[in-house]
Write a protein that holds these residues in place. Structure first.
Motif, PDB file in Angstrom:
ATOM      1  N   GLU B  96      90.628  -0.916  57.695  1.00 32.02           N
ATOM      2  CA  GLU B  96      90.865  -1.802  58.664  1.00 32.02           C
ATOM      3  C   GLU B  96      89.796  -2.952  58.862  1.00 32.02           C
ATOM      4  O   GLU B  96      89.851  -4.064  59.091  1.00 32.02           O
ATOM      5  CB  GLU B  96      91.066  -1.030  60.077  1.00 32.02           C
ATOM      6  CG  GLU B  96      92.315  -0.145  59.929  1.00 32.02           C
ATOM      7  CD  GLU B  96      92.706   0.443  61.260  1.00 32.02           C
ATOM      8  OE1 GLU B  96      91.847   0.364  62.316  1.00 32.02           O
ATOM      9  OE2 GLU B  96      93.551   1.170  61.255  1.00 32.02           O
ATOM     10  N   LYS B  97      88.520  -2.353  58.662  1.00 30.34           N
ATOM     11  CA  LYS B  97      87.448  -3.323  58.531  1.00 30.34           C
ATOM     12  C   LYS B  97      87.631  -4.354  57.314  1.00 30.34           C
ATOM     13  O   LYS B  97      87.361  -5.528  57.345  1.00 30.34           O
ATOM     14  CB  LYS B  97      86.251  -2.763  58.536  1.00 30.34           C
ATOM     15  CG  LYS B  97      85.041  -3.369  58.719  1.00 30.34           C
ATOM     16  CD  LYS B  97      84.630  -3.446  60.119  1.00 30.34           C
ATOM     17  CE  LYS B  97      83.385  -4.280  60.394  1.00 30.34           C
ATOM     18  NZ  LYS B  97      83.016  -4.429  61.851  1.00 30.34           N
ATOM     19  N   GLU B 100      89.878  -7.077  58.026  1.00 26.37           N
ATOM     20  CA  GLU B 100      89.299  -8.159  58.718  1.00 26.37           C
ATOM     21  C   GLU B 100      88.567  -9.066  57.847  1.00 26.37           C
ATOM     22  O   GLU B 100      88.349 -10.342  58.330  1.00 26.37           O
ATOM     23  CB  GLU B 100      88.668  -7.704  59.980  1.00 26.37           C
ATOM     24  CG  GLU B 100      89.491  -6.835  60.906  1.00 26.37           C
ATOM     25  CD  GLU B 100      88.555  -6.235  61.963  1.00 26.37           C
ATOM     26  OE1 GLU B 100      87.292  -6.517  62.170  1.00 26.37           O
ATOM     27  OE2 GLU B 100      89.246  -5.614  62.884  1.00 26.37           O
ATOM     28  N   TYR B 364      99.799  -3.783  62.947  1.00 31.62           N
ATOM     29  CA  TYR B 364      99.354  -4.635  64.087  1.00 31.62           C
ATOM     30  C   TYR B 364      98.186  -5.627  63.785  1.00 31.62           C
ATOM     31  O   TYR B 364      97.140  -5.214  63.549  1.00 31.62           O
ATOM     32  CB  TYR B 364      98.810  -3.713  65.307  1.00 31.62           C
ATOM     33  CG  TYR B 364      98.366  -4.226  66.594  1.00 31.62           C
ATOM     34  CD1 TYR B 364      99.230  -5.132  67.282  1.00 31.62           C
ATOM     35  CD2 TYR B 364      97.158  -4.092  67.153  1.00 31.62           C
ATOM     36  CE1 TYR B 364      98.742  -5.725  68.444  1.00 31.62           C
ATOM     37  CE2 TYR B 364      96.613  -4.599  68.230  1.00 31.62           C
ATOM     38  CZ  TYR B 364      97.566  -5.470  68.969  1.00 31.62           C
ATOM     39  OH  TYR B 364      96.982  -6.092  69.991  1.00 31.62           O
ATOM     40  N   ILE B 366      96.302  -9.231  64.882  1.00 29.41           N
ATOM     41  CA  ILE B 366      95.856 -10.265  65.723  1.00 29.41           C
ATOM     42  C   ILE B 366      95.269 -11.526  65.176  1.00 29.41           C
ATOM     43  O   ILE B 366      94.344 -11.228  64.233  1.00 29.41           O
ATOM     44  CB  ILE B 366      94.755  -9.714  66.642  1.00 29.41           C
ATOM     45  CG1 ILE B 366      95.490  -8.477  67.568  1.00 29.41           C
ATOM     46  CG2 ILE B 366      94.560 -10.977  67.780  1.00 29.41           C
ATOM     47  CD1 ILE B 366      94.691  -7.939  68.613  1.00 29.41           C
ATOM     48  N   PRO B 373      92.712 -12.120  59.321  1.00 29.09           N
ATOM     49  CA  PRO B 373      93.186 -11.414  60.389  1.00 29.09           C
ATOM     50  C   PRO B 373      91.739 -11.208  61.606  1.00 29.09           C
ATOM     51  O   PRO B 373      90.967 -10.614  60.996  1.00 29.09           O
ATOM     52  CB  PRO B 373      93.741 -10.225  60.228  1.00 29.09           C
ATOM     53  CG  PRO B 373      93.643  -9.853  58.887  1.00 29.09           C
ATOM     54  CD  PRO B 373      92.971 -11.273  58.236  1.00 29.09           C
ATOM     55  N   TYR B 374      92.115 -11.285  62.907  1.00 33.01           N
ATOM     56  CA  TYR B 374      91.092 -10.867  63.980  1.00 33.01           C
ATOM     57  C   TYR B 374      91.015  -9.469  63.961  1.00 33.01           C
ATOM     58  O   TYR B 374      90.009  -8.814  63.837  1.00 33.01           O
ATOM     59  CB  TYR B 374      91.121 -11.491  65.170  1.00 33.01           C
ATOM     60  CG  TYR B 374      89.967 -11.138  66.118  1.00 33.01           C
ATOM     61  CD1 TYR B 374      88.889 -11.792  66.011  1.00 33.01           C
ATOM     62  CD2 TYR B 374      90.071 -10.233  67.043  1.00 33.01           C
ATOM     63  CE1 TYR B 374      87.856 -11.409  67.049  1.00 33.01           C
ATOM     64  CE2 TYR B 374      89.164  -9.961  67.946  1.00 33.01           C
ATOM     65  CZ  TYR B 374      87.893 -10.392  67.986  1.00 33.01           C
ATOM     66  OH  TYR B 374      87.120  -9.981  68.802  1.00 33.01           O
ATOM     67  N   ARG B 375      92.145  -8.695  64.033  1.00 31.73           N
ATOM     68  CA  ARG B 375      92.240  -7.387  63.952  1.00 31.73           C
ATOM     69  C   ARG B 375      93.465  -6.831  63.115  1.00 31.73           C
ATOM     70  O   ARG B 375      94.451  -7.858  63.051  1.00 31.73           O
ATOM     71  CB  ARG B 375      92.720  -7.013  65.460  1.00 31.73           C
ATOM     72  CG  ARG B 375      93.044  -5.558  65.555  1.00 31.73           C
ATOM     73  CD  ARG B 375      91.758  -4.637  65.578  1.00 31.73           C
ATOM     74  NE  ARG B 375      92.167  -3.323  65.975  1.00 31.73           N
ATOM     75  CZ  ARG B 375      92.056  -2.264  64.769  1.00 31.73           C
ATOM     76  NH1 ARG B 375      91.741  -2.615  63.545  1.00 31.73           N
ATOM     77  NH2 ARG B 375      92.270  -1.000  65.372  1.00 31.73           N
ATOM     78  N   TYR B 376      93.220  -6.002  62.240  1.00 33.92           N
ATOM     79  CA  TYR B 376      94.081  -5.506  61.353  1.00 33.92           C
ATOM     80  C   TYR B 376      94.283  -3.946  61.418  1.00 33.92           C
ATOM     81  O   TYR B 376      93.332  -3.362  61.028  1.00 33.92           O
ATOM     82  CB  TYR B 376      93.675  -5.865  60.012  1.00 33.92           C
ATOM     83  CG  TYR B 376      94.395  -5.263  58.606  1.00 33.92           C
ATOM     84  CD1 TYR B 376      95.505  -5.810  57.910  1.00 33.92           C
ATOM     85  CD2 TYR B 376      93.871  -4.118  58.158  1.00 33.92           C
ATOM     86  CE1 TYR B 376      95.841  -5.447  56.997  1.00 33.92           C
ATOM     87  CE2 TYR B 376      94.428  -3.592  56.940  1.00 33.92           C
ATOM     88  CZ  TYR B 376      95.445  -4.122  56.533  1.00 33.92           C
ATOM     89  OH  TYR B 376      96.029  -3.683  55.389  1.00 33.92           O
ATOM     90  N   ARG B 377      95.355  -3.790  62.174  1.00 32.93           N
ATOM     91  CA  ARG B 377      95.578  -2.122  62.241  1.00 32.93           C
ATOM     92  C   ARG B 377      96.720  -1.503  61.613  1.00 32.93           C
ATOM     93  O   ARG B 377      97.862  -2.276  61.459  1.00 32.93           O
ATOM     94  CB  ARG B 377      95.670  -1.997  63.764  1.00 32.93           C
ATOM     95  CG  ARG B 377      96.375  -0.850  64.091  1.00 32.93           C
ATOM     96  CD  ARG B 377      95.651   0.303  64.269  1.00 32.93           C
ATOM     97  NE  ARG B 377      96.430   1.581  64.636  1.00 32.93           N
ATOM     98  CZ  ARG B 377      96.130   2.915  64.714  1.00 32.93           C
ATOM     99  NH1 ARG B 377      95.193   3.268  63.988  1.00 32.93           N
ATOM    100  NH2 ARG B 377      96.830   3.872  65.080  1.00 32.93           N
ATOM    101  N   ARG B 379      99.220   1.514  61.338  1.00 32.70           N
ATOM    102  CA  ARG B 379      99.809   2.793  62.062  1.00 32.70           C
ATOM    103  C   ARG B 379     100.220   3.681  61.047  1.00 32.70           C
ATOM    104  O   ARG B 379     101.461   3.558  60.563  1.00 32.70           O
ATOM    105  CB  ARG B 379     100.836   2.447  63.038  1.00 32.70           C
ATOM    106  CG  ARG B 379     101.401   3.436  63.984  1.00 32.70           C
ATOM    107  CD  ARG B 379     102.481   4.161  63.475  1.00 32.70           C
ATOM    108  NE  ARG B 379     103.153   4.945  64.383  1.00 32.70           N
ATOM    109  CZ  ARG B 379     103.522   6.034  64.281  1.00 32.70           C
ATOM    110  NH1 ARG B 379     103.824   6.587  62.932  1.00 32.70           N
ATOM    111  NH2 ARG B 379     104.008   7.068  65.028  1.00 32.70           N
TER     112      ARG B 379
END
Lengths: 221, 417
Positions: B96-97, B100, B364, B366, B373-377, B379
């Protein structure tokens, strides 16, 4: 399915007006969310889970977001009379203010019983990013949060009160920091670097033990 | 109703209330549920002839039955599992990092590495989320081709699962070899199309990387109707009514529907417990409302039902692919106006999910208006499906725990990220 405004109004009527805020999403997806006050969040979550019109029995996704302190520069225009008697001058002054950061936990809820296709998104925010990072755990309401909240704790450092087994899950137990935070910097003394060299060596020097003051004679091991 | 249950096969072992196979010995439930003495030792039944201490073993991380670098810390009472804690993270690379720091387009090949047995659906889930975030609509032809490729990915995943599940049972290698033979044929086709055997990197925002040639589709159809249909019948004849398979899998690893919903189990594992929830039917994402297919449902939530889900879903996937090929329209596969490179979605967030072979795969995102992406999640379905592994294994034997884990269908690339 009720709209998010209706859900917000019902929560506000039941738990108090200050417990919930609607956060609009400006993007094309238009997935708006509800910001819950931490102290009432678990009761609200249980209400969302049990309410016969909503029946949000399935928490699909739980995740953290880091919002660091943000410096906002605002320009304020003021008019000042010219002492020499000329026309008024417009003076721009820049005011810096720091918007305090927080850690956020976001939950995407669906209803399996009612087969809802659009998520109801709830979020909670910690008071700050350093010493007050507790939020109520929603694992007692949705079991699927168990591992995901452990992951948030591991990677973001949010401490969930009431979680049955809050341990690190992806990083090893001895690991200290929370790597998904925006201000995280990697350690500079990698244990696995067998022969530090170049940049790594320079950074690692800070971690070397200081040599003892008494010097042993040359040539002696 | 679109649903149907698994064919009723006579049970060789009856499943009592505890959800465990009948044991000739006195049966213990979990020590956490039952009473315990002041010293902390488990109180045993009086007629238990196997007195002894609990044996704590660490299964894995390097053990073939754990499907990768996965560890189970199990407490055993004789052969019965009394406690089981999954330990993972050995393959963690903070996906995820990384997400980003990459641009939106550069993340597509990274998603291949999540669930590396079904990369096509990973691409699809990510692209689906970005399309929601940026408000892109894919072209008509692209939607059909995505369905064809996505369902082909599902078949490849299920073929592997069935083979490896039988391997976990100890049916040394024959069913696995048949499965891998078929998988290899499908991978050859995909290699021809995408240039890679497993890491396809084939989906783009609003389209696909290239168009799919007609003769490739013809060959896929020829294969699915010929060799693959034969494989399915062969595998059914060999396994589905097999007495050993029935004896080992029926009544083991039972997952109750209530717990499954609460624990967020998705995919075939949820439907094996009898919960009718398939995101292809619920969300109707892409163009899944145009196809006629059924969602198989289980009855008991045991390992056998989970196995049957895969066998039945493969047949449904073949049906979907053939329908999509029949209706495939002409036209551009990529919208020339859609922007992949240098995509800067407006500030906002989006959660997009699809039914991947292992369950619900969601992304997900943001956006703060920058190219990254500011947040890349992610699931990940494998990760969350492991939540109730302990509940499913406690009370059964250790050998059953292995096949229960096998039937959950995890890929460690996705669990650890």
């Amino acid at each position: 399915m009720e709209t998010l405004e209706q859900i917000r109004d019902r929560i506000a009527a039941k738990f108090g007006a200050g417990t919930v805020t609607l956060i609009t999403n400006p993007g094309p997806s238009a997935q708006h969310s509800l910001l819950l006050v931490a102290h009432a969040a678990r009761d609200i979550a249980r209400f969302l889970h049990d309410d016969p019109a909503l029946r949000l029995d399935y928490c699909s996704n739980a995740t953290g977001v880091d919002w660091p302190d943000k410096e906002i520069v605002e320009t304020v225009k003021t008019t000042q009379p010219d002492p020499a008697g000329g026309p008024d001058k417009v003076v721009e002054t820049k005011i810096k203010r720091v918007q305090p950061g927080c850690l956020e936990a976001v939950y995407h809820l669906y209803s399996i019983a009612l087969k809802s296709a659009a998520p109801v998104i709830i979020r909670m925010r910690t008071a700050n990013r350093t010493d007050d990072v507790t939020l109520p755990s929603l694992t007692p309401v949705w079991r699927s949060c168990e591992f995901q909240e452990r992951e948030i704790y591991d990677l973001y450092g949010i401490v969930f009160t009431g979680h049955p087994d809050l341990r690190r899950i992806l990083m090893w137990d001895e690991f200290k920091d929370h790597p998904m935070r925006k201000d995280y910097t990697g350690p500079d003394d990698y244990e696995w670097e067998p022969t530090p060299h170049g940049e790594v060596l320079e950074r690692a020097k800070a971690h070397y033990p200081t040599p003892p003051a008494s010097t042993s004679p040359k040539g002696e091991m | 109703m679109n649903n149907f249950s698994t064919p009723s096969v006579p049970k060789t072992t009856s499943a009592p209330e505890t959800g465990c196979p009948v044991s000739p010995f006195t049966f213990h439930t979990s020590p956490f549920a039952g009473p315990s003495s002041a010293s902390g030792a488990t109180v045993r039944a009086v007629n238990d002839e196997f007195h002894g201490d609990l044996l704590e073993i660490s299964l894995g991380p390097h053990h073939p039955s754990t499907h990768g670098v996965f560890r189970m810390n199990a407490s055993l009472d004789g052969e019965i599992v009394t406690k089981l804690k999954p330990v993972f993270g050995y393959l963690h690379r903070n996906h995820e990092k990384l997400g980003e720091t990459n641009s939106y387009l550069a993340n597509v090949p990274y998603t291949d590495r999540l669930d590396y047995l079904a990369s096509l659906t990973n691409n699809w889930a990510y692209v689906h989320a970005v399309e929601k975030l940026a408000g892109i609509t894919p072209t008509e032809r692209c939607e059909y081709l995505r369905v064809i490729l996505g369902e082909l990915g599902r078949i490849i995943n299920h073929v592997c699962l069935v083979g490896f599940l039988l391997n976990d049972l100890g049916t040394s290698f024959t069913p696995l070899l048949y499965s891998l033979r078929e998988r290899e044929r499908m991978l050859d086709l995909l290699e021809e199309l995408t240039g890679a055997r497993m890491m396809y990197n084939f989906f783009r925002f609003g389209g696909l990387r290239t168009d799919v040639p007609a003769d490739w589709l013809a060959r896929l159809k020829h294969y699915l109707e010929g060799l693959f249909a034969r494989y399915m019948d062969e595998q059914d004849a060999l396994l589905t009514g097999n007495e050993i398979l029935l004896a080992r899998t029926q009544g083991t690893g039972i997952l109750k529907p209530g717990l499954a919903i609460s624990a967020g189990i998705t995919g075939p594992g949820l439907r094996a417990s009898g919960v009718d929830y398939d995101i292809r039917k619920v969300d109707k994402y892409s163009i899944y409302d145009r196809f006629d297919f059924r969602v198989p449902l289980g009855e008991h939530g045991d390992t056998y039902d989970r196995y049957m889900m895969r066998m039945l879903e493969m047949r449904e996937s073949v049906k979907i692919i053939l329908q999509a090929m029949r209706d495939l329209p002409d036209g551009p596969v990529n919208d020339p106006k859609a922007k992949s490179r240098g995509l800067r979605p407006k500030a906002g967030e989006a959660y997009g999910r699809i039914e991947c072979p292992k369950g619900e795969l969601g992304f997900y995102l943001i956006s703060d208006g920058t190219p990254n992406p500011y947040r890349y999640r992610v699931r990940p379905p494998s990760f969350i499906n492991l939540t109730v592994l302990e509940d499913m294994c406690v009370g059964g034997t250790l050998a059953d725990a292995i096949i229960t884990l096998g039937s959950i269908d995890i890929v460690l690339g996705e669990v650890d990220r």
